[in-house]
Scaffold this motif. Sequence first.
Motif, PDB file in Angstrom:
ATOM      1  N   MET A  51       0.821  -1.215   0.000  1.00 58.90           N
ATOM      2  CA  MET A  51       0.000   0.000   0.000  1.00 58.90           C
ATOM      3  C   MET A  51       0.850   1.258   0.000  1.00 58.90           C
ATOM      4  SD  MET A  51      -3.054  -0.665  -0.436  1.00 58.90           S
ATOM      5  CE  MET A  51      -4.071   0.748  -0.062  1.00 58.90           C
ATOM      6  N   VAL A  52       2.054   1.190   0.578  1.00 56.76           N
ATOM      7  CA  VAL A  52       2.857   2.412   0.646  1.00 56.76           C
ATOM      8  C   VAL A  52       3.962   2.427  -0.397  1.00 56.76           C
ATOM      9  CG1 VAL A  52       2.439   2.871   3.071  1.00 56.76           C
ATOM     10  CG2 VAL A  52       4.322   1.393   2.413  1.00 56.76           C
ATOM     11  N   LEU A  53       4.041   1.384  -1.196  1.00 53.28           N
ATOM     12  CA  LEU A  53       5.131   1.286  -2.172  1.00 53.28           C
ATOM     13  C   LEU A  53       4.836   2.187  -3.362  1.00 53.28           C
ATOM     14  CD1 LEU A  53       7.657  -0.505  -2.130  1.00 53.28           C
ATOM     15  CD2 LEU A  53       6.482  -2.041  -3.693  1.00 53.28           C
ATOM     16  N   PRO A  54       5.601   3.284  -3.553  1.00 54.00           N
ATOM     17  CA  PRO A  54       5.288   4.206  -4.656  1.00 54.00           C
ATOM     18  C   PRO A  54       5.866   3.728  -5.987  1.00 54.00           C
ATOM     19  CG  PRO A  54       7.047   5.096  -3.314  1.00 54.00           C
ATOM     20  CD  PRO A  54       6.721   3.748  -2.743  1.00 54.00           C
ATOM     21  N   PHE A  55       4.984   3.497  -6.962  1.00 51.52           N
ATOM     22  CA  PHE A  55       5.450   3.147  -8.303  1.00 51.52           C
ATOM     23  C   PHE A  55       5.804   4.407  -9.077  1.00 51.52           C
ATOM     24  CE2 PHE A  55       4.764  -1.415  -9.058  1.00 51.52           C
ATOM     25  CZ  PHE A  55       4.326  -1.746  -7.794  1.00 51.52           C
ATOM     26  N   SER A  56       5.182   5.497  -8.671  1.00 48.74           N
ATOM     27  CA  SER A  56       5.603   6.810  -9.147  1.00 48.74           C
ATOM     28  C   SER A  56       4.996   7.810  -8.170  1.00 48.74           C
ATOM     29  CB  SER A  56       5.125   7.059 -10.574  1.00 48.74           C
ATOM     30  OG  SER A  56       3.773   7.461 -10.544  1.00 48.74           O
ATOM     31  N   LEU A  57       5.212   9.094  -8.441  1.00 52.40           N
ATOM     32  CA  LEU A  57       4.745  10.097  -7.474  1.00 52.40           C
ATOM     33  C   LEU A  57       3.246   9.970  -7.235  1.00 52.40           C
ATOM     34  CD1 LEU A  57       5.815  12.331  -5.765  1.00 52.40           C
ATOM     35  CD2 LEU A  57       5.323  13.953  -7.594  1.00 52.40           C
ATOM     36  N   ASP A  92       0.330   7.721   0.384  1.00 50.24           N
ATOM     37  CA  ASP A  92       1.603   8.410   0.571  1.00 50.24           C
ATOM     38  C   ASP A  92       1.754   8.765   2.042  1.00 50.24           C
ATOM     39  OD1 ASP A  92       3.925   9.638   0.310  1.00 50.24           O
ATOM     40  OD2 ASP A  92       3.185  11.374  -0.817  1.00 50.24           O
ATOM     41  N   TYR A  93       2.161   7.784   2.820  1.00 52.10           N
ATOM     42  CA  TYR A  93       2.214   7.913   4.267  1.00 52.10           C
ATOM     43  C   TYR A  93       3.536   8.554   4.654  1.00 52.10           C
ATOM     44  CZ  TYR A  93       1.718   6.270   9.099  1.00 52.10           C
ATOM     45  OH  TYR A  93       1.606   6.186  10.445  1.00 52.10           O
ATOM     46  N   PRO A  94       3.516   9.580   5.515  1.00 49.24           N
ATOM     47  CA  PRO A  94       4.777  10.259   5.845  1.00 49.24           C
ATOM     48  C   PRO A  94       5.788   9.343   6.537  1.00 49.24           C
ATOM     49  CG  PRO A  94       2.874  11.453   6.710  1.00 49.24           C
ATOM     50  CD  PRO A  94       2.346  10.200   6.127  1.00 49.24           C
ATOM     51  N   LEU A  95       5.313   8.318   7.251  1.00 46.90           N
ATOM     52  CA  LEU A  95       6.232   7.406   7.926  1.00 46.90           C
ATOM     53  C   LEU A  95       6.291   6.075   7.178  1.00 46.90           C
ATOM     54  CD1 LEU A  95       5.385   8.061  11.667  1.00 46.90           C
ATOM     55  CD2 LEU A  95       7.358   8.852  10.391  1.00 46.90           C
ATOM     56  N   ALA A 134       6.323   0.180   6.610  1.00 44.63           N
ATOM     57  CA  ALA A 134       6.617  -1.009   5.802  1.00 44.63           C
ATOM     58  C   ALA A 134       7.422  -2.025   6.615  1.00 44.63           C
ATOM     59  CB  ALA A 134       7.374  -0.621   4.547  1.00 44.63           C
ATOM     60  N   LEU A 135       8.435  -1.531   7.321  1.00 38.98           N
ATOM     61  CA  LEU A 135       9.261  -2.448   8.111  1.00 38.98           C
ATOM     62  C   LEU A 135       8.447  -3.093   9.215  1.00 38.98           C
ATOM     63  CD1 LEU A 135      12.571  -0.443   8.395  1.00 38.98           C
ATOM     64  CD2 LEU A 135      12.215  -2.598   7.214  1.00 38.98           C
ATOM     65  N   LEU A 151       8.294   7.480   1.695  1.00 39.08           N
ATOM     66  CA  LEU A 151       8.952   6.780   0.596  1.00 39.08           C
ATOM     67  C   LEU A 151       8.965   7.630  -0.670  1.00 39.08           C
ATOM     68  CD1 LEU A 151       7.762   3.109   1.119  1.00 39.08           C
ATOM     69  CD2 LEU A 151       9.900   4.169   1.769  1.00 39.08           C
ATOM     70  N   THR A 152       7.888   8.396  -0.898  1.00 42.84           N
ATOM     71  CA  THR A 152       7.884   9.228  -2.111  1.00 42.84           C
ATOM     72  C   THR A 152       8.922  10.335  -1.992  1.00 42.84           C
ATOM     73  OG1 THR A 152       6.044  10.387  -1.097  1.00 42.84           O
ATOM     74  CG2 THR A 152       5.512   8.849  -2.854  1.00 42.84           C
TER      75      THR A 152
END
Lengths: 371, 372
Positions: free
Chosen positions: B144-150, B156-159, B164-165, B221-222
């Motif tokens: 869900m948080v993995l950005p494929f592009s902007l 787009d979670y700030p943490l 993810a970890l 991540l973004t």
Amino acid sequence: MQITTTEISSPGMTVNMGPQHPSTHGVLRLVVQLDGEVVVNCRPMIGYLHRGLEKMMEARRYVQNVPFTDRLDYLSSLNCNLAISQAIERIGGLEVPERAQYIRVLLCELNRLASHLVFLGTFATDVGATTVFLYAFRERELILDLLEAMTGARLTYNWIRPGGVAADLPEGFADRTRAFLKTFLPALNDNDRLLTRNRVFRARCEGIGVIPREMAIAYGASGPVARGSGLDFDIRKREPYDVYDRLEFDVPVFPEGDCMARYRVRIEEMRQSVRIIEQCLRDMPDGEVSTKLPKIFKPPAGEAYSRTESPRGELSFFMVSDGGQNPLRVHVRAPSFVHLSLLPELLKGVKVADVIAILGSLDTVLGEVDR
Amino acid sequence: MSVATTPMGVSKAYKAGQLLAGLAIVAIILILSIVVAHLPWGWAQPIVSFIGERPLLNAFVKAFIVANFVAVHVLFLIWWERKFAGWLQARLGPMHTGWKGLAQTVADAVKLLLKEDIVPAKADYPLFALAPYLAFIPTLMTFMVLPFSLTWVGCDYPLGALYALAVSTIAALGILAAGWGGNNKYALLGGMRAVAQLISYEIPMVVVVLTVVCMVNTMSLTQIVTRQEGLWNIVRYPILIPAFLIYLVCSMAEVNRAPFDLPEAESELVSGFHTEYSGMRFAFFFLAEFANNFFTAGFAVILFFGGWLGPVLPGPVWFTLKALIYITIMMWIRWTLPRLRIDQMMGFCWKLLVPASLAVLCVAALWAVSLP
């Protein structure tokens, strides 16, 4: 204040490895008692492949017994053929023509290559390197093609018979074999480079399953297992049979006694086998390939013992004749059986992963153990 | 096939043909992606804003897309792994189902769907039934948080890095449940190994991620990617080269691949923690493994290799390409190296990776402080 300590003990876990398990190399069952990952005790249970071959041999003519030996050590059945043929020849006082002796050595060394390649592949798979398995079997396939051209079979050859071999080499066999040897050595070196200096492989093999020299002698280890423990013991040199005394080859000996030493002995033996095959092809004289056996073959009463060096170790046949058409008693001294008896002592205190590595490094064939 | 194979394996002409065909497919996909990216997408704007204005629908659609992506890309990854392994091992890999065996994984998936779902008689049923989902859902959540592009990002979670970890660690629970639930000794051994391994290698991995965060000053991540505009992290901050190597080793361990495939250890533990699973339950473990593979690869691309940034091609394509290269390197290592033993594996982590990663973190922290 008195401090009392309580020993926390767990009954551990008993795991049955086999008879159906990816790595027991046949139908071997290991009853392994585990304390976490550590082996407390191990009992090899054999007999799942028992066919009573030795007893069956008493009910067959001498020559009829040769096909049984294909089913002993099925990875090197030509070596088994040779062992029983030699016993029969000794008990019946048969002479083997010189050309047949060369062909026998040639076939046995080809079969030794094939057998050691299976070891290389399965041992690498046992420690987790699956790719080597396919490389080794690719080379083995070429050997099987050669042997198929010769004998018509790919596993149970039944080609070495009392008095010689079944038939002469097919046309062009020598050239095909030479062509194969040319591609074989580089391929072997590739596999060698892939494993022997690999840090992970060495970490898994060095210092694992150490058989000290004395222990190897005490248990009667032979073949690569003995030579991996620093024993310079090779029947081909000690009691040369056929034409081995005329051929030049070295006996690789490594003193460490661990899995790595046994592995390196076999790799080095393959190089020596290539040398032997080349010499056989060069020196082979023309002539007969078998002496004719009488229609009714009745060796005189007595007994004979033949020792041969199979890829697994000292493979011997003991035969007793009462003057009849069938042997009175046959006993097979199978190297795998002897090496399997080393297991309980070797496996005490090792990790589960080492069980597989050590078992693989002994290179046992269950067809030979159970008979 | 019989024409193409020689006694020594595959003929050179055939290999060259395969390579050409592969390159042609890649070229076609790339050109298509450029074309698609430049099509007039204006007509879709109302639909996007319609969904965007409704939070619940928005979340649902995004989750749906992510879940489908996970399921579909795994089909491709498995095919690619089998092909790649085949080439390494001097064989062809799947060839018969579909063109060059492309439909093989689909056929396998259908087979797994139709297979009987076997539950061992003495299984701990709740755990046994729950385990596949416990292993799979955390992996899904990381996507869900993995950005494929902007813009192509579920959330787009700030943490994001921390999230993810944290989430991916939960998968260890599923594997332990699987090891226990099946009431199988091999599975139990595999489950115990898996937990020991996953928890241990999580530590150097977190420290390495912390190193990157330390250098770029953000956990989103973004933003980690946008700050690599012009120069990848690993080039801009050479201290991240050892950090990346540590990450590579840890990611191999996190997805249970050789030389760290001890939890499955086919030659020792039959098939490790999922020994007793069949049918779709087994498929979920498989799915989780490959999805996790893609996630760790994507994470590495974001942290070190500039995420979706790249010339000409659209962002998502760059991201996927980079991730695929990373995955291929992992496959290469997997099919080359033997397996470590459990104590060697733990020793390697605690005696080498943890101190090394901490040292890298210290140097990186000093560097970050001294930066203008």
